[in-house]
Design a protein around this motif. Sequence first.
Motif, PDB file in Angstrom:
ATOM      1  N   ARG A  46     -17.439  25.634 -38.393  1.00 20.36           N
ATOM      2  CA  ARG A  46     -17.832  26.556 -37.324  1.00 20.36           C
ATOM      3  C   ARG A  46     -17.921  25.814 -35.984  1.00 20.36           C
ATOM      4  O   ARG A  46     -17.417  26.281 -34.955  1.00 20.36           O
ATOM      5  N   ASP A  47     -18.546  24.641 -36.000  1.00 21.43           N
ATOM      6  CA  ASP A  47     -18.680  23.882 -34.753  1.00 21.43           C
ATOM      7  C   ASP A  47     -17.310  23.473 -34.215  1.00 21.43           C
ATOM      8  O   ASP A  47     -17.056  23.524 -33.013  1.00 21.43           O
ATOM      9  N   ARG A  48     -16.448  23.057 -35.131  1.00 23.27           N
ATOM     10  CA  ARG A  48     -15.103  22.639 -34.722  1.00 23.27           C
ATOM     11  C   ARG A  48     -14.322  23.840 -34.153  1.00 23.27           C
ATOM     12  O   ARG A  48     -13.626  23.706 -33.142  1.00 23.27           O
ATOM     13  N   ARG A  60     -15.572  26.529 -32.794  1.00 22.02           N
ATOM     14  CA  ARG A  60     -16.182  26.930 -31.523  1.00 22.02           C
ATOM     15  C   ARG A  60     -15.801  25.975 -30.394  1.00 22.02           C
ATOM     16  O   ARG A  60     -15.454  26.387 -29.295  1.00 22.02           O
ATOM     17  N   ASP A  61     -15.831  24.684 -30.674  1.00 19.40           N
ATOM     18  CA  ASP A  61     -15.650  23.695 -29.604  1.00 19.40           C
ATOM     19  C   ASP A  61     -14.197  23.317 -29.370  1.00 19.40           C
ATOM     20  O   ASP A  61     -13.834  22.924 -28.259  1.00 19.40           O
ATOM     21  N   HIS A  62     -13.371  23.400 -30.417  1.00 23.01           N
ATOM     22  CA  HIS A  62     -11.986  22.931 -30.284  1.00 23.01           C
ATOM     23  C   HIS A  62     -10.952  23.960 -30.729  1.00 23.01           C
ATOM     24  O   HIS A  62      -9.759  23.698 -30.644  1.00 23.01           O
ATOM     25  N   GLU A  70      -6.874  30.688 -36.408  1.00 21.87           N
ATOM     26  CA  GLU A  70      -7.212  30.193 -35.070  1.00 21.87           C
ATOM     27  C   GLU A  70      -6.865  31.216 -33.990  1.00 21.87           C
ATOM     28  O   GLU A  70      -7.466  31.216 -32.918  1.00 21.87           O
ATOM     29  N   SER A 117     -10.048  33.506 -33.344  1.00 21.54           N
ATOM     30  CA  SER A 117     -11.219  32.626 -33.406  1.00 21.54           C
ATOM     31  C   SER A 117     -12.504  33.315 -32.974  1.00 21.54           C
ATOM     32  O   SER A 117     -13.569  33.014 -33.510  1.00 21.54           O
ATOM     33  N   SER A 173     -20.354  32.582 -38.745  1.00 19.30           N
ATOM     34  CA  SER A 173     -21.780  32.352 -38.481  1.00 19.30           C
ATOM     35  C   SER A 173     -22.649  33.230 -39.367  1.00 19.30           C
ATOM     36  O   SER A 173     -23.688  32.791 -39.876  1.00 19.30           O
TER      37      SER A 173
END
Lengths: 317, 317
Positions: free
Chosen positions: A257-259, A261-263, B236, B239, B247
């Motif tokens: 999820r973090d990946r 969201r950020d990338h 992707e 996203s 989440s």
Amino acid sequence: MSTASSRPVCILGLGLIGGSLLRRLAADQAPVFGYNRSQATVDAATADGYDASSDLVATLIKAAELDAVIVLATPVTTLGPIVDAIADHAPACLVTDVVSVKEEVARIVARHHPGGRYVGGHPMAGTAYSGWDATDPSLFEGAMWMVTTHDDTPADDWLAVAAMARAVGSNVVPAANDAHDRAAAAISHNPHLTAAVTAAVGAGESSLSLRLAAGSFRDGTRVAGTAPDLQRAMLEANSVALLNTLSETIDLLVAARDRLRDHGDVASLVEAGHRARQRYDAIAGGELQPIIDVTVGDDGWQQELRRQAHLARVWLG
Amino acid sequence: MSTASSRPVCILGLGLIGGSLLRRLAADQAPVFGYNRSQATVDAATADGYDASSDLVATLIKAAELDAVIVLATPVTTLGPIVDAIADHAPACLVTDVVSVKEEVARIVARHHPGGRYVGGHPMAGTAYSGWDATDPSLFEGAMWMVTTHDDTPADDWLAVAAMARAVGSNVVPAANDAHDRAAAAISHNPHLTAAVTAAVGAGESSLSLRLAAGSFRDGTRVAGTAPDLQRAMLEANSVALLNTLSETIDLLVAARDRLRDHGDVASLVEAGHRARQRYDAIAGGELQPIIDVTVGDDGWQQELRRQAHLARVWLG
């Protein structure tokens, strides 16, 4: 080696697993009989021509007379009083089980029948359905059947349980209880939770969602359709191992999820999942390897069987 | 109403979806031809008797001459240059697509072919396999095929895309792009991530684990076997919606983990998953409901179709 077809089997619990075992053993003219608490199930099994009873004590007295192998095939939450009755009425019988956790069953047997003969088992087979109507004598064909293999497991008892599993078409996998429970958490209990969450999230979006659902949802949520009571009995009895796999699941999803969201990418999780599935396909599609150069009963046979099982070999007999 | 079998179709991309569409339309003697970048795929399709080319410009010139419906059937990441070529060589043709996200495709078409005629589509069908060898003319039989339905969608173009979907055996579901993308995240894209994490955790425990893996693992991880590139392109591109469902997935699993750790039970998640799966079974096993009392082209037909789709009706024609 004695085989199940020459030795009587007494099955306690005639649901999907116990009932399928009764039907499969009976199909080979093996002496097999069963108990179920519900008279309706007993009536259904009797009407289908099987030897079934709702009288636990009478069933166990018969087991003792015939020196039958007793198979525990009820949910783990119901086992205490049943094992008490075995200790009272058939204390010398060899006991095994088909329950999906092993450490908790071993604890229950040790507490309620100290000194009893017990070798655990777990056929890796099932469907999302339950009860006598769902039974299928071919359920165990080609399945892996884990048979508890500890340093003090008696050779004759181990062979008797392994023979029963082989008699119904399964491949015997030797393992210790704790290794089994960790593996079961990883490849069976955790998948029940991920199926449940996949279903819940999918159904929560809108009524349009479930209408559009296709193969990925259908297959990914299949086991969420299993009766909740049965799922809970299975999962909650393996809570320590399941907590580990569930936490690992959460950690991997949070990282993804973090990946994302950020990338904006999901490469790491998708690729790890693909590699894992490829490994599974290779194992599931590969030739079964016999365990070699071990004579059950020789010095250290239990450790050697467990070691070879971890090398991805199985016992074919 | 015109049907696809009377109108030429030009398919750009002959992988699992595009190739299956080519084969299914050709089976009805419909005028259909295709383009693929890879000469090997074109050779394979040609050898199988289909009209295929690796020359994009020539294919598009032919589409313009025949006033064909052009179907975009390549991964979303490859669409920009292809839509540029359409704008150059077949600007008047109606364009649709079979890509698994709709907002991103609509943005690409608007940017690369402003003013072009475009009605999005998405057949909810697939397997874990890809490429021409995996194509199957029956892939779309009984599938839901979402057709973009916005307030400004022209009736004739919508009917042409819907007719093509119906011609290959699918049930047309009208929806707006954003509703589609949220639904796709919930019932397709999120299940790819839960399948991946289920596989990765299952394979990580020990070599014993994958040997013991049975139905719950096999079905729950099936889509993790899809080519990682294809999964990434699909996930992707959606996203924003996927971040929401992922989440939500994490939140439910964390709550389940805390409950299991502190109280030893998994009741809440297992029961929510079971209810969701029951709802899905009821919908998937139920009779399809026709959309009623709407004439495409009448005032407000788009809103009325979308409204009825949310009431779990589908267009049967």
